[in-house]
Design a protein around this motif. Sequence first.
Motif, short mmCIF file in Angstrom:
data_model
loop_
_atom_site.label_atom_id
_atom_site.label_comp_id
_atom_site.label_asym_id
_atom_site.label_seq_id
_atom_site.Cartn_x
_atom_site.Cartn_y
_atom_site.Cartn_z
N SER A 9 0.84 -1.19 0.00
CA SER A 9 0.00 0.00 0.00
C SER A 9 0.87 1.24 0.00
N ASP A 10 0.42 2.27 -0.68
CA ASP A 10 1.16 3.54 -0.62
C ASP A 10 0.79 4.32 0.64
N GLN A 11 -0.07 3.77 1.47
CA GLN A 11 -0.50 4.40 2.72
C GLN A 11 0.34 3.96 3.92
#
Length: 103
Positions: A51-53
């Motif tokens: 995830s880019d989170q």
Amino acid sequence: MSKAFRLSSATICALAIVTPAAAADADHGKDIAKRWCAACHLVESGQKKASDQAPPFSTFAKMPDFDQNKLAFLLLAPHPNMPTLSLNRTEIADLADYVRTLK
């Protein structure tokens, strides 16, 4: 008692919780990271999806104030963006030790 030796009861409890009787096992921690964390975090070099989170584990490890005990304590009481982990304190110590190896 000097300030250097005064520890809050919360700190003492946290250290007791996250410090296993035996030395932590970074290899086992890597296995745990792959199983529990890799869906969101980059947990090792060469991993293709995450995830880019969620920050990569290497980001945590390279922070100047990184401390595996602090990380282990965080994992015992995760922040709202993290799912509930079903890890015992030895597994958490192993995971934190693996992250330490990524410095």
